[in-house]
Enzyme design. Sequence first.
Site, mmCIF file in Angstrom:
data_model
loop_
_atom_site.group_PDB
_atom_site.id
_atom_site.type_symbol
_atom_site.label_atom_id
_atom_site.label_comp_id
_atom_site.label_asym_id
_atom_site.label_seq_id
_atom_site.Cartn_x
_atom_site.Cartn_y
_atom_site.Cartn_z
ATOM 1 N N GLU A 231 16.893 14.942 -7.901
ATOM 2 C CA GLU A 231 15.497 15.128 -8.296
ATOM 3 C C GLU A 231 14.590 14.898 -7.085
ATOM 4 O O GLU A 231 14.892 14.108 -6.201
ATOM 5 C CB GLU A 231 15.115 14.162 -9.419
ATOM 6 C CG GLU A 231 15.733 14.501 -10.757
ATOM 7 C CD GLU A 231 15.200 13.624 -11.875
ATOM 8 O OE1 GLU A 231 15.001 14.145 -12.982
ATOM 9 O OE2 GLU A 231 14.973 12.413 -11.627
ATOM 10 N N GLU B 224 13.161 18.503 -11.414
ATOM 11 C CA GLU B 224 13.255 17.510 -12.483
ATOM 12 C C GLU B 224 14.435 17.859 -13.375
ATOM 13 O O GLU B 224 14.597 19.007 -13.801
ATOM 14 C CB GLU B 224 11.960 17.480 -13.309
ATOM 15 C CG GLU B 224 11.973 16.513 -14.472
ATOM 16 C CD GLU B 224 11.882 15.052 -14.038
ATOM 17 O OE1 GLU B 224 12.391 14.175 -14.760
ATOM 18 O OE2 GLU B 224 11.300 14.802 -12.952
#
Length: 907
Positions: A205, A210
């Site tokens: 990430e 994400e």
Amino acid sequence: MEIHPSLVVEPSYPDLIIHAGEVTLGEKDRNKMDSKKKRLEKARITEAACALLNSGGGVIVMQMSNKSEHPVEMGLDLETSLRELIPSSDLQAFIETKQQGDLFYIFVKSWSCSPKDGSTKPRICSLSSSLYCRSLTSKLPLDSKETFEFLERKKTCVKGSLTDGKGPPAKIPRLMYQNDLESNPAFEIFQSERLEYGQRLPFSESASIEFKQFSTRRAHEYIKSVIPEYISAFANTQGGYLLFGVDDESKRVLGCPKDNVDRDSLKAVVNEAISKLPVFHFCSSKEKVSYKTRVIDVFKEGNLYGYLCVIKVERFCCAVFSEAPISWMADKENGVYSLNTEKWVRMMVDIGPEAASSKQSSLDDLSKDFECQLSLSNSPPHCRPVYSKKGLEHKGDLQKRLFQVSADCFKYTPESLWRELCSQHERLENLISQQMCSFSCGLLILSRSWAVDLNLEGKQGVICDALLIAENSPPTLYTILEEQDELGQDYCTRTAFTLKQKLVNTGGYTGRVCVMTKVLCLSSQNNIETNGNSVSLIDYPRSYNLANIQEMEDLLQALVIVLLNFSSFLSDQLGCEILNLLTVQQYEILSKSLHKTRKLFVHGMPGSGKTIIAMKIMEKIKNTFHCERDSILYICENQLLRDFIRAKNVCRAVTRKTFMTPNFEVEKIQHIIVDEAQNFRTENGDWYMKAKRITQRMKTCPQIFWIFLDYFQTSHQKESGLPDFLHQYPKEELTKVVRNADKIAEFLQKISEKIRSNPPPIIPRESLNMVCEFNWSQGVSGTCKLLTSLGLEQMARYVAERCYFFLKNGYSAQDIAVLFSTEDEKDNNEDMFLREIRNRTSQIDDAYHLYMFDSIRRFSGLERSIVFGIDPRTAEKSIFHNLMLCLASRARKHLYILSKVPNPFNF
């Protein structure tokens, strides 16, 4: 707009009072509460406070559910919620509390963005901006200050690109952001056709990536809940990838089992969720969020196991919200209501005149020719910017002239009205003096109707209203009735509430303020107050009293703006409302009693504001006599001025010629305003006698007949139909020129003196003596050029070159007028001038050029920033200078007179 379901605005107080219902108060008792009930109470109080902060201030009233004989505090959760709401370190600057019996009051002062600590602040308060951004691997909600700075950056970015390009607001290029996304390590996964269950991704990430795991069988609901905040965050930062079906710790692909979702439904859920996200554009684009969705097959041991959903989000040009921002306002008509996204953004950063980059010339005129009286950067949320022409009095000077406050001195003002009222009502002086005996410093400002002064309907039976502005007292509005009237308190309350709201939302007052009410009856034997609701039921804190002369003057300066403001001509040019202020001379005419001044001749020099006063007086007539629009008739000589007034929708507007047609309907007409009367004629009949008869039909009901004229601008030698000058009584004069730049005003003065020294036979000599009082607001630069001995083709080329210059420098065709001596000359030469202009610029389309070319006479009463006079001359030599005055006075900033003859003016 969503109306709040549980907050109620009290209609019968002269303030915004919001009832918040039963609330448990005190830290100890609130800690014992059911968590859901505690949360709902906190939300109600915070939403009510938000509404009042954004709406001019007011009071929240709560019924204490936990009865206590001893004072209690609100409770830490309520205090924290209010502190988070207000983007200021000083909560007590905006919030005060008071307990009276089992009622608890929160007194809320209007929010203002005054940057006392040197920082910039948002224009309104909000519970949530619904804006998110990425910070490393997190999505972060933007607080009020961060939101304001983010929106300001976006606005400035568009404004900067616009200023550089000299064109309309452009879309911000997306290509560079797309290249960044394609170089992102997640792009390879996004392009994949299949992945293996448990496959470890070669990246983690980041600010642009994400991971989300499908940890529930309710996958669709989960996606719907996650998308708004994350898409907003990516779009508002640098763009990025949102991957559903990856464990964020191990970075392994898990997907979502195919038994729980299918490929098409996943895409449909994503599309639906993103399509609902509100967006706001500062630029010209109307696009929504740009994104692509890939649903990638996930295989486990050679069989299709499920799906990985990847959303690639591009950086957005302006602002993307997770939902509509959460912010509230309140008024007595709608109650407490929420703002939609567009209105919220426009109020948050207040897209005022400085944002009108495409109107750079108008912005330049504003900064060079006007002085700011009220800035958006230091005022409550609903205020509009207020400017005065350079050379005119500042609001502080106007306040001292109209409402002077002196130490250890209490005055009644205006004195002439006070004496007149006392002579008409023998018990009035004693009645009011009894009320004022405890005050030693301040003013009692009298009016026949403060309601009418505030653009509300007046009320029959009201002798007068009096506004008390005194030291150690809150502002108080007294209404004095002739007879007992149960509706008197309603009238006083409505007027006081409007005054309080306008002091804040128009006048820009940033202190604590309420307006108390008192209704007195002259016929009462004991001079006692009438019955009715009274705001005194709420005991305001002492901080709502005016503590000293400085606070009184601050409030009175706000009152000056309330009473003297009118919408500026720059409003249309800049695309946002800007207010100007009347001069004292204009205000004194406007303040006349309509019951006493049913008939009035107003003589005004060119550019002295006659038409502005005509419009304002029609609004006053409407409110004083409770008139319908069709009851007020405005008559002028030319069609363009008629159309201009008609668009204001305050009256029925016609030309004199229409008024004199035999079948003209006069049944509904009660009041008549005549403008530019010096150019009226009697060829269609005696217009003056017809208007006089109409306004004298009803002897028992006052009917208004006001005539505005300027003999200096007489443009013909025929009979005007006006009565002899000596019979034009009562009469007022406007001698201060407020429209024109210095050089143009000097030119007007010279021509006016020329006319006075050698007037046309049709003009009464006595009417021209007012030129001795001629003066203007100095300090405005401009152009006044006379070019002689030119042929028409030379004139056309010169006009085209100047138009090209002005259009290139930010003016529009709407700022320019090219005026010919007659309509025939305009018709014969317009095409040649237009052709020359279009050879140099493409900014003149058919819609604009219709309003650009006209004759001097037809353009009478109107104005433009730039005016060209093309070979002005008249068949009747005696009125040549009058026609030139009419031409020159149309120009606010730049005047060019082009003539075939060497010296047309003989200066």
